[in-house]
Design an enzyme around this catalytic site. Structure first.
Site, mmCIF file in Angstrom:
data_model
loop_
_atom_site.group_PDB
_atom_site.id
_atom_site.type_symbol
_atom_site.label_atom_id
_atom_site.label_comp_id
_atom_site.label_asym_id
_atom_site.label_seq_id
_atom_site.Cartn_x
_atom_site.Cartn_y
_atom_site.Cartn_z
ATOM 1 N N ARG A 49 17.401 28.135 6.443
ATOM 2 C CA ARG A 49 16.208 27.996 7.306
ATOM 3 C C ARG A 49 14.889 28.158 6.537
ATOM 4 N NH1 ARG A 49 19.724 31.005 10.229
ATOM 5 N NH2 ARG A 49 20.745 29.859 11.901
ATOM 6 N N LYS A 79 4.039 17.940 2.197
ATOM 7 C CA LYS A 79 4.944 16.976 2.829
ATOM 8 C C LYS A 79 6.200 16.904 1.969
ATOM 9 C CE LYS A 79 2.140 13.653 5.393
ATOM 10 N NZ LYS A 79 1.700 12.254 5.473
ATOM 11 N N GLU A 100 -3.409 6.238 -6.556
ATOM 12 C CA GLU A 100 -3.723 7.314 -5.596
ATOM 13 C C GLU A 100 -5.085 7.946 -5.917
ATOM 14 O OE1 GLU A 100 -1.955 7.432 -2.989
ATOM 15 O OE2 GLU A 100 0.023 6.673 -3.575
ATOM 16 N N LYS A 105 -7.805 15.987 -1.812
ATOM 17 C CA LYS A 105 -6.609 16.018 -0.948
ATOM 18 C C LYS A 105 -6.488 17.374 -0.255
ATOM 19 C CE LYS A 105 -1.836 15.131 -0.168
ATOM 20 N NZ LYS A 105 -0.553 14.608 -0.538
ATOM 21 N N GLU A 148 -1.002 16.151 10.073
ATOM 22 C CA GLU A 148 -1.390 14.775 10.358
ATOM 23 C C GLU A 148 -1.539 14.508 11.854
ATOM 24 O OE1 GLU A 148 0.250 11.944 7.515
ATOM 25 O OE2 GLU A 148 -0.100 10.333 8.940
ATOM 26 N N ARG A 206 -5.598 13.589 8.482
ATOM 27 C CA ARG A 206 -4.735 13.377 7.305
ATOM 28 C C ARG A 206 -4.252 11.938 7.199
ATOM 29 N NH1 ARG A 206 -0.225 17.473 4.680
ATOM 30 N NH2 ARG A 206 0.410 16.067 3.017
ATOM 31 N N ASN A 215 -3.337 7.539 4.171
ATOM 32 C CA ASN A 215 -2.469 6.342 4.163
ATOM 33 C C ASN A 215 -3.238 5.072 3.819
ATOM 34 O OD1 ASN A 215 -0.168 7.804 4.896
ATOM 35 N ND2 ASN A 215 -0.778 7.765 7.057
ATOM 36 N N HIS A 238 -1.596 1.935 2.304
ATOM 37 C CA HIS A 238 -0.145 2.100 2.293
ATOM 38 C C HIS A 238 0.591 1.186 3.279
ATOM 39 C CE1 HIS A 238 -1.108 5.323 -0.394
ATOM 40 N NE2 HIS A 238 0.152 5.663 -0.541
ATOM 41 N N HIS A 293 3.487 -0.602 1.488
ATOM 42 C CA HIS A 293 4.898 -0.436 1.865
ATOM 43 C C HIS A 293 5.535 -1.777 2.201
ATOM 44 C CE1 HIS A 293 4.219 4.036 3.033
ATOM 45 N NE2 HIS A 293 4.544 3.897 1.781
ATOM 46 N N HIS A 332 5.588 1.559 -6.946
ATOM 47 C CA HIS A 332 4.898 1.960 -5.721
ATOM 48 C C HIS A 332 3.375 1.834 -5.910
ATOM 49 C CE1 HIS A 332 3.997 4.217 -2.110
ATOM 50 N NE2 HIS A 332 3.315 5.110 -2.805
#
Ligand code: NAD
Ligand code: GLY
Length: 367
Positions: free
Chosen positions: A122, A144, A186, A228, A238, A242, A246, A249, A253, A266
């Site tokens: 946990r 994340k 980035e 960031k 988010e 936040r 993206n 992206h 993607h 990427h």
């Protein structure tokens, strides 16, 4: 030697992101963690092959036991199916609730090891030691963590903050050239979102400067971490803000997906996606042509690709599968100006089609 340090202060968490010259100093950081039963380093053999000796030198002088868990490199191994083996190794090696996981690698290792930490018993503590530029400027900061399903990237994950981030700059010296694009894209994204000094500095920097000049590299890593962190501090989960991270992206993607993750890194796909976002911003929010010119010049000097070569219909089809889809319009992060992002902007397919067609037929050399 410690070069820079930033504290990330969010709602219920606070940790330093430190930029160091090398691994000499990791021992002290690890020793500063209270009541640790054992350290579990999660890495891959590619990275360990180069850096294990430095890592061992730090770990061996600690009085706390450690164990290395090797995982296979690459995005395809950031997969839910790879978790069980790692959980079992943790159990067999007596990992209890006082164990600490050290993610030693790029974003793939950081996301995967962070997810293991967030779920094992946990949740146990973890530390990020990013070894790629992307991991230094983006993935190691903000908590994340995730693994992939066959049906999508990062589909199972958590928000789980590390105890600290220790970025050893010397690791970037062995980073394959193509991997640099991932981090640079980035950094450019952060510069577009914030405007100001980081953007100005990038405009007078070429790719060569990054490879040869430690100062600009340090500056851009530090500024990216600062930017960031400021976003994550305001909106860890988010709920709103936040989402600006993206930028670029949605198209990025889709391009990765259309090309089956084989043609572009990427970062290269995000780079094209950033340009799509700017062109859409011009079409939808009145982002200026002068700013487009500035971005093109800057990204060309950083050797980031801008022109799209794929089938436009396929890109739009893949965008439709994107999780940001709502109703019949797709939502984008766009810019009114550098430093003025807007998230959740609905854009009709006709506009997207028009911009992608333009970007495909773009005569960049003529600009
Ligand atoms: P990566 O982790 O796959 O690393 C790229 C390659 O470089 C790998 O083969 C790796 O073994 C190798 N490598 C790593 N460090 C090296 C070094 N110092 N020298 C030589 N080789 C080295 O790729 P990445 O770009 O770091 O990370 C991509 C991942 O990050 C994706 O899974 C993406 O989803 C994730 N990501 C997460 C966040 C977040 O906020 N959590 C943000 C952005 C990206
Ligand atoms: N890289 C996107 C985020 O951290 O939110």
């Amino acid at each position: 030697m410690k070069l820079q340090s930033r504290q990330v202060n969010g709602n219920g968490f606070s940790y330093p992101v430190e930029l160091h010259e090398d691994l000499n100093g990791l021992k002290e950081k690890l020793a500063s963690l209270k009541d640790v039963s054992k350290f579990f380093i999660i890495t891959n053999r590619q990275i360990a092959g180069i850096y294990e000796k430095y890592l061992f030198a730090e770990l061996k002088s600690l009085s706390i036991p450690f164990h290395i868990i090797y995982v296979k490199p690459g995005e395809k191994n950031k997969h839910i199916d790879r978790l069980k083996k790692v959980y079992h190794e943790l159990v067999k090696e007596d990992a209890d609730r006082k164990a600490v996981i050290v993610a030693f690698g790029g974003g793939v290792i950081g996301d995967f090891a962070g997810f293991v930490a967030s779920t094992y018993q946990r949740g146990i503590r973890f530390v990020q030691v990013p070894t790629t530029l992307l991991a230094c400027v983006d993935s190691s900061v903000g908590g994340k963590v995730a693994v992939n399903l066959d049906l999508g990237k990062n589909m199972v994950g958590a928000f789980f903050q590390p105890e600290f981030v220790y970025a050893p700059l010397f690791a970037l010296s062995t980073l394959p050239r193509r991997e640099w694009s991932c981090g640079l894209a980035e950094i450019v994204k952060h510069a577009f979102l914030e405007g100001g000094e980081l953007l100005n500095r990038l405009e007078s920097t070429s790719r060569k400067d990054f490879h040869s000049g430690a100062e600009v590299l340090r500056y851009c890593i530090d500024e990216s971490v600062r930017f960031k962190s400021s976003v994550v501090e305001q909106d860890e989960r988010e709920g709103g803000l936040r989402a600006i991270l993206n930028l670029g992206h949605t198209t990025g993607h889709a391009i990765e997906s259309v090309t089956k993750y084989a043609k572009y890194s990427h970062g290269e796909a995000v780079s094209m996606g950033l340009m799509t976002a700017l062109l859409l911003s011009k079409s939808v929010l009145g982002f200026s042509e002068t700013n487009i010119e500035r971005a093109v010049k800057m990204m060309k000097a950083l050797e980031l690709p801008l022109k799209i070569n794929e089938k436009i219909n396929e890109i739009i089809e893949h965008m439709d599968h994107d999780k940001k889809k709502e109703g019949s319009t797709l939502k984008f992060v766009l810019l009114e100006d550098f430093g003025k992002p807007k998230f959740g902007v609905s854009v009709g397919r006709d506009k997207i089609l028009e911009v992608l067609k333009f970007q495909k037929g773009w005569d960049l050399l003529g600009r």
